[in-house]
Design an enzyme around this catalytic site. Structure first.
Site, PDB file in Angstrom:
ATOM      1  N   HIS A 412       0.798  -1.230   0.000  1.00 11.15           N
ATOM      2  CA  HIS A 412       0.000   0.000   0.000  1.00 11.15           C
ATOM      3  C   HIS A 412       0.828   1.276   0.000  1.00 11.15           C
ATOM      4  O   HIS A 412       0.274   2.370   0.043  1.00 11.15           O
ATOM      5  CB  HIS A 412      -0.908   0.055   1.223  1.00 11.15           C
ATOM      6  CG  HIS A 412      -1.992  -0.966   1.215  1.00 11.15           C
ATOM      7  ND1 HIS A 412      -3.142  -0.815   0.484  1.00 11.15           N
ATOM      8  CD2 HIS A 412      -2.095  -2.161   1.833  1.00 11.15           C
ATOM      9  CE1 HIS A 412      -3.919  -1.861   0.675  1.00 11.15           C
ATOM     10  NE2 HIS A 412      -3.296  -2.703   1.486  1.00 11.15           N
ATOM     11  N   LYS A 568      -6.825  14.438   6.705  1.00 11.32           N
ATOM     12  CA  LYS A 568      -6.098  13.170   6.525  1.00 11.32           C
ATOM     13  C   LYS A 568      -5.022  13.165   7.587  1.00 11.32           C
ATOM     14  O   LYS A 568      -4.803  14.183   8.261  1.00 11.32           O
ATOM     15  CB  LYS A 568      -5.491  13.083   5.121  1.00 11.32           C
ATOM     16  CG  LYS A 568      -4.757  14.352   4.662  1.00 11.32           C
ATOM     17  CD  LYS A 568      -4.251  14.256   3.225  1.00 11.32           C
ATOM     18  CE  LYS A 568      -5.307  14.497   2.185  1.00 11.32           C
ATOM     19  NZ  LYS A 568      -5.472  13.384   1.264  1.00 11.32           N
ATOM     20  N   ARG A 569      -4.341  12.035   7.796  1.00 13.04           N
ATOM     21  CA  ARG A 569      -3.243  12.025   8.756  1.00 13.04           C
ATOM     22  C   ARG A 569      -2.243  13.130   8.407  1.00 13.04           C
ATOM     23  O   ARG A 569      -2.003  13.416   7.227  1.00 13.04           O
ATOM     24  CB  ARG A 569      -2.541  10.660   8.756  1.00 13.04           C
ATOM     25  CG  ARG A 569      -3.346   9.570   9.438  1.00 13.04           C
ATOM     26  CD  ARG A 569      -3.622   9.883  10.893  1.00 13.04           C
ATOM     27  NE  ARG A 569      -2.394   9.833  11.674  1.00 13.04           N
ATOM     28  CZ  ARG A 569      -2.090   8.834  12.500  1.00 13.04           C
ATOM     29  NH1 ARG A 569      -2.918   7.832  12.701  1.00 13.04           N
ATOM     30  NH2 ARG A 569      -0.954   8.849  13.170  1.00 13.04           N
ATOM     31  N   LYS A 574       2.256  14.476   2.766  1.00 11.06           N
ATOM     32  CA  LYS A 574       0.922  14.965   2.373  1.00 11.06           C
ATOM     33  C   LYS A 574       0.878  16.490   2.298  1.00 11.06           C
ATOM     34  O   LYS A 574      -0.108  17.073   1.825  1.00 11.06           O
ATOM     35  CB  LYS A 574      -0.138  14.435   3.350  1.00 11.06           C
ATOM     36  CG  LYS A 574      -0.349  12.922   3.259  1.00 11.06           C
ATOM     37  CD  LYS A 574      -1.361  12.445   4.306  1.00 11.06           C
ATOM     38  CE  LYS A 574      -1.562  10.940   4.331  1.00 11.06           C
ATOM     39  NZ  LYS A 574      -2.525  10.456   3.327  1.00 11.06           N
ATOM     40  N   THR A 683      -7.763   7.446  -0.452  1.00  9.30           N
ATOM     41  CA  THR A 683      -9.157   7.070  -0.644  1.00  9.30           C
ATOM     42  C   THR A 683     -10.078   8.222  -0.303  1.00  9.30           C
ATOM     43  O   THR A 683     -11.226   8.248  -0.762  1.00  9.30           O
ATOM     44  CB  THR A 683      -9.535   5.847   0.218  1.00  9.30           C
ATOM     45  OG1 THR A 683      -9.080   6.078   1.552  1.00  9.30           O
ATOM     46  CG2 THR A 683      -8.943   4.576  -0.335  1.00  9.30           C
ATOM     47  N   LYS A 687     -13.865   9.775  -1.727  1.00 11.55           N
ATOM     48  CA  LYS A 687     -15.046  10.112  -0.924  1.00 11.55           C
ATOM     49  C   LYS A 687     -15.540  11.516  -1.266  1.00 11.55           C
ATOM     50  O   LYS A 687     -16.746  11.747  -1.404  1.00 11.55           O
ATOM     51  CB  LYS A 687     -14.706  10.044   0.577  1.00 11.55           C
ATOM     52  CG  LYS A 687     -14.231   8.678   1.065  1.00 11.55           C
ATOM     53  CD  LYS A 687     -13.660   8.781   2.490  1.00 11.55           C
ATOM     54  CE  LYS A 687     -12.870   7.542   2.869  1.00 11.55           C
ATOM     55  NZ  LYS A 687     -12.024   7.764   4.075  1.00 11.55           N
TER      56      LYS A 687
HETATM   57  C1  LIG Z   1     -10.726   7.782   4.251  1.00 12.54           C
HETATM   58  C2  LIG Z   1     -10.076   8.101   5.546  1.00 12.54           C
HETATM   59  C3  LIG Z   1      -8.693   8.277   5.618  1.00 12.54           C
HETATM   60  C4  LIG Z   1      -7.800   8.211   4.402  1.00 12.54           C
HETATM   61  O1  LIG Z   1      -7.612   9.536   3.926  1.00 12.54           O
HETATM   62  P1  LIG Z   1      -6.514   9.878   2.794  1.00 12.54           P
HETATM   63  O2  LIG Z   1      -6.765  11.313   2.516  1.00 12.54           O
HETATM   64  O3  LIG Z   1      -6.800   8.995   1.633  1.00 12.54           O
HETATM   65  O4  LIG Z   1      -5.186   9.627   3.419  1.00 12.54           O
HETATM   66  C5  LIG Z   1      -8.130   8.570   6.846  1.00 12.54           C
HETATM   67  N1  LIG Z   1      -8.882   8.684   7.959  1.00 12.54           N
HETATM   68  C6  LIG Z   1     -10.218   8.546   7.928  1.00 12.54           C
HETATM   69  C7  LIG Z   1     -10.994   8.706   9.186  1.00 12.54           C
HETATM   70  C8  LIG Z   1     -10.855   8.251   6.725  1.00 12.54           C
HETATM   71  O5  LIG Z   1     -12.186   8.088   6.716  1.00 12.54           O
END
Ligand SMILES: *Cc1c(COP(=O)(O)O)cnc(C)c1O
Length: 842
Positions: A412, A568-569, A574, A683, A687
């Site tokens: 991943h 995101k984290r 990032k 991901t 969304k």
């Molecule tokens: C989808 C999701 C992520 C992944 O986010 P990315 O921007 O793709 O890194 C991280 N945390 C939560 C709570 C999510 O729902």
């Protein structure tokens, strides 16, 4: 605290009679309940009678809900029905739904076992499930009737759902992917199980103090958890330590036996995962560690009380806590112990289940596929080989053949610092040696033990290593699979208003199971009435988020502003740092505008959210900088009134799945701006676009595939491409590269003390200068700013923006996790759906 009194009403008694009559008439007409339910779900009524039956059934659902609710209040919760607060109402509702889940879950296991179907096992150290109640109600088709039932009793559904704590057994994308995949496996009727760990503490809770992140333990199990079924009868001994001894068996064969060591018990907790619009309800089995012996009795009797419970403490520690690092490897022994504990318990369970079929082990790969979610469970490969050879008495090659036909693995990440480097046994290399005896070079490259070479050489040749793997195994062993997200949680549940509008426009809910049907929305893209309703839904989601922001942070934001979101984290790759630097740039530019010009500026709310790993100091400084900038921008009294409301910066604390469900539907634009070549997929980009939000992003990860699907006009892309990264980094390292002038100005602004004591931020600033800008912020900054301006321009053309938004949603069909799971099932696992039919539900 709110309380409500429940008294049995005369009404419910007459209802019961009415229901009996209804059911009797159903019988008379020879109508099959399951097919009526199917009609109801697809809202496809052949005649008025079916509609009548539908109404009867929803009454029946509602009444059975209320009966069960009252029973759980008085028995399970041991409370008086005259004193029920929101939390008890949640518990009673959850237990009511749980009863229905257990029925489906039992039937599913029975059907899959009797069908002797091949099962797929998804091994993941993380499952980021979030809340379960709303999801279960929607997937079971009970939301409406139970909703009426609960409101009848004097509660608001929203308040009840809001009582649940997230199951946060994951860090971010990898764990959430596992959760989306389980939803799809269940929905598509695959015989599937998940295996993971039941951490006593999931990902920490994030709070802010003086703009800094502070971590608090996640006490998610402090209250009763209705979504797990403790299986105290399913206990597996996992051994740590000891020795392997050689002996010769009765037929003169040399054998090995593992002796001594300290056994720890793995206790199973099962989490039912219901599919959408199906009876299928699959299982995630989470292991909890427990000491084999409660006490060292000898020590206890000798008065050494602390030592007597030492083993117990050590055993319980194994599943105590989730490691809070996302995309970063920390070589802790306890983490390796977690991995072995989990893998050994899961394999023992899988082998035991297989042996009940009485088949020969050569058929194992026909009955079992095991998918490894990243490298965390790779010890499973060695463990299965050990079980087959040492415990089941197979010879080495025969066992290895079974093992290689059972496992598949998904990588991943391509970040070097995320790669696991545990010393795995050497059998893999012996096989290479036999095949390529003279290729010492290949041996060194494929080595799973770290060589003595300096690490950066290996990092630079990462791509080459993959080529060598392909040479050894053959290209057919490698496949790319585009990730996906479940539209049930990320649209239907998170954005009920948009879901309703789409269903109405498309004429059925079928799109929730076949996301490509969203394409049909394109027909309405120019329809003014539809556009108006689309905009109204977005607006109401923005109001919902504005209310949440007000409640969480006290900051007032304008729902008519452009909502610009990066959640995101927090990680250097990032580049949240680049985002906040551009916010400073924009703020400084705005301040220089005349009153007249500033009236034309698009008001913008820049929203951040995300956790930093507790030991990741640079990431934590990014959070502090965001909050310091927010303090200045949100409270600037010096600028003229026209500008005051044009800029808001917000950091939403404790980003998790439930918070994401509120944030994502409210986005106008979201940022996915990783350095090209660093984000394997992402991901949350999927969304956001599924919910009609546009992307501002780099040419990286799934942004690229989203771009391919939605087209140039509907995405804002910028920055250097991945093929330039190596050269640019080289230039930073060995030549004197001038920093981008706008970036220089922003840095000077921070260093002038405008955002608090600048010394706080020097380690962060140093990543751009002394650290030589490894993530290439300077190289992308100009392109980033220019693209931000294009976003403003486009947002001013309201109608065109709405068309883009509709097209985004309409063209996201590919990114359903259903599509991803079907691809895995057909090309990798070789498993078939086994529908659960012929069992009576409810
Ligand atoms: C989808 C999701 C992520 C992944 O986010 P990315 O921007 O793709 O890194 C991280 N945390 C939560 C709570 C999510 O729902």
């Amino acid at each position: 605290m709110e309380s409500t009194t429940i008294v049995p009403t005369q009404d419910s008694l007459t209802l019961k009679k009415k229901k009996q009559n209804g059911l009797q008439r159903l019988g008379n007409y020879g109508i099959n309940m399951a097919s009526v339910k199917q009609m109801v779900r697809t809202k496809c009524f052949y005649n008025n009678y079916a509609l009548l039956v539908y109404n009867k059934i929803s009454q029946a659902d509602k009444e059975s809900f209320q009966r069960s609710f009252v029973r759980h209040v008085t028995t399970t919760l041991a409370r008086s029905a005259f004193n029920v607060d929101n939390f008890s109402a949640y518990q009673a509702t959850a237990h009511t739904v749980r009863d229905r889940l257990i029925k489906r879950w039992n039937d599913t296991q029975q059907v899959h076992t009797e069908a002797t179907a091949k099962r797929v096992y998804y091994l993941s150290l993380e499952f980021l499930l979030g809340r379960s109640l709303d999801n279960a109600l929607l997937n079971l088709g009970l939301k409406e009737s139970y909703g009426e039932g609960i409101e009848d009793l004097g509660f608001r559904m929203e308040d009840v759902l809001g009582q649940e704590v997230d199951a946060a057994l994951g860090n971010g994308g990898l764990g959430r992917l596992a959760a989306c995949y389980m939803d799809s496996l269940a929905t598509l009727d695959y015989p599937a199980w998940g295996y993971g760990l039941r951490y006593t503490y999931g990902i920490f809770q994030q709070r802010l103090k003086d703009g800094y992140q502070v971590e608090f333990p996640d006490y998610w199990l402090n209250f009763d958890n209705p979504w797990e079924l403790p299986r105290l009868d399913i206990v597996i001994d996992v051994c740590f330590g000891g020795t392997v001894n050689k002996y010769t068996d009765e037929v003169g064969q040399v054998r090995y036996v593992w002796e001594g060591g300290e056994p720890v018990q793995a206790v199973a907790y099962d989490v039912p995962i219901p599919g959408y619009d199906t009876n299928n309800c699959i299982n995630i089995r989470l292991w909890s560690s427990k000491p084999k012996r409660q006490f060292d009795l000898k020590r206890f009797n000798e008065g050494q009380y602390e030592q007597a419970v030492e083993e117990q403490m050590k055993a319980e520690n194994i599943t105590a806590v989730l490691y809070p690092n996302d995309n970063h490897m920390v070589g802790k022994e306890l983490r390796l112990k977690q991995q072995y504990f989990w893998v050994a318990a899961s394999l023992s369970d899988i082998v035991r289940r297989f042996k009940k079929t009485q088949r020969s082990f050569t058929e194992f790969p026909d009955m079992v596929a095991i998918q490894l979610n990243d490298t965390h469970p790779t010890l499973a490969i060695v463990e299965l080989q050990r079980i087959l050879v040492d415990e089941e008495g197979l010879d080495w090659d025969e066992a290895w053949d079974i093992v290689t036909n059972t496992f598949a693995f998904t990588n991943h990440t391509i970040l070097p610092e995320a790669m696991e480097k545990w010393p795995v046994p050497m059998f893999f290399l012996q096989k290479v040696e036999q095949t390529y005896p003279d290729d010492r070079d290949l041996l060194a490259k494929l080595s799973i033990i770290e060589e003595a070479t300096p690490q950066f050489v290996r990092m630079a040749h990462l791509a080459v290593i993959f080529k060598d793997f392909v040479r050894y195994f053959g290209p057919e062993k490698f496949e790319n699979k585009t990730n996906g997200i479940t539209p049930r949680r990320w649209l239907h549940q998170a954005n009920p208003k948009l879901s309703k509008l789409i269903t109405e426009k498309l004429g059925s809910k079928e799109w929730l199971k076949d996301l490509r049907l969203l394409k049909n929305l394109e027909k309405f893209v120019e329809d003014k009435e539809f556009q108006k309703r689309w905009v109204a839904v977005k607006h109401s989601n923005k109001v919902r988020l504005a209310d949440y922001i007000k409640a969480q942070t006290g900051i007032l934001v304008n729902p008519n502003a452009l909502f610009d979101i990066q959640v995101k984290r927090i990680h250097e790759y990032k580049r949240q740092f680049m985002n906040i630097l551009s916010v400073i740039h924009r703020y400084n530019t705005l301040k220089k505008l005349s009153a007249e010009k500033s009236s034309k500026v698009v008001p913008r709310v820049v929203i951040f959210g995300g956790k930093a790993a507790p030991g990741y100091h640079i990431a934590k400084l990014v959070i502090k900088l965001i909050n310091s900038v927010a303090d200045v921008v949100n409270n600037d009294e010096s600028i003229h009134d026209n500008l005051k409301v044009k800029s808001r910066v917000v950091f939403i604390p404790d980003y998790n799945v439930s918070v994401a469900e509120i944030i994502i539907p409210a986005s106008d634009i979201s940022q996915h701006i990783s350095t090209a070549g660093t984000e394997a997929s992402g991901t949350s980009n999927m969304k956001f676009v599924l919910n009609g939000g546009l992307i501002l992003g780099t040419v990286d990860g799934a942004n690229i595939e989203i771009h391919e699907e939605i087209g140039d006009d509907n995405i804002f892309m910028f920055g250097n491409l991945a093929n330039r990264v190596e050269d640019l980094r080289h230039a930073h390292r060995y030549r004197n590269v001038q920093m981008d002038p706008s970036l220089q100005a922003v840095i000077r602004d921070i260093e002038s003390g405008h955002y608090g004591d600048p010394r706080i931020f020097s380690p962060l600033i140093n990543t751009l200068t002394i650290g030589k800008d490894y993530y290439l912020i300077s190289d992308d900054f100009d392109s980033y700013l220019k693209t931000q301006d294009l976003v403003d321009e486009a947002y001013n053309k309201k109608e065109e923006w709405t068309v883009k938004s509709i097209l985004c949603t309409a063209r996201m069909g590919k990114f359903s996790s259903d599509r991803a799971i079907k691809e895995y099932a057909e090309s990798i696992w070789n498993v078939e759906p086994v529908p659960v039919t012929g069992v009576k539900i409810n």
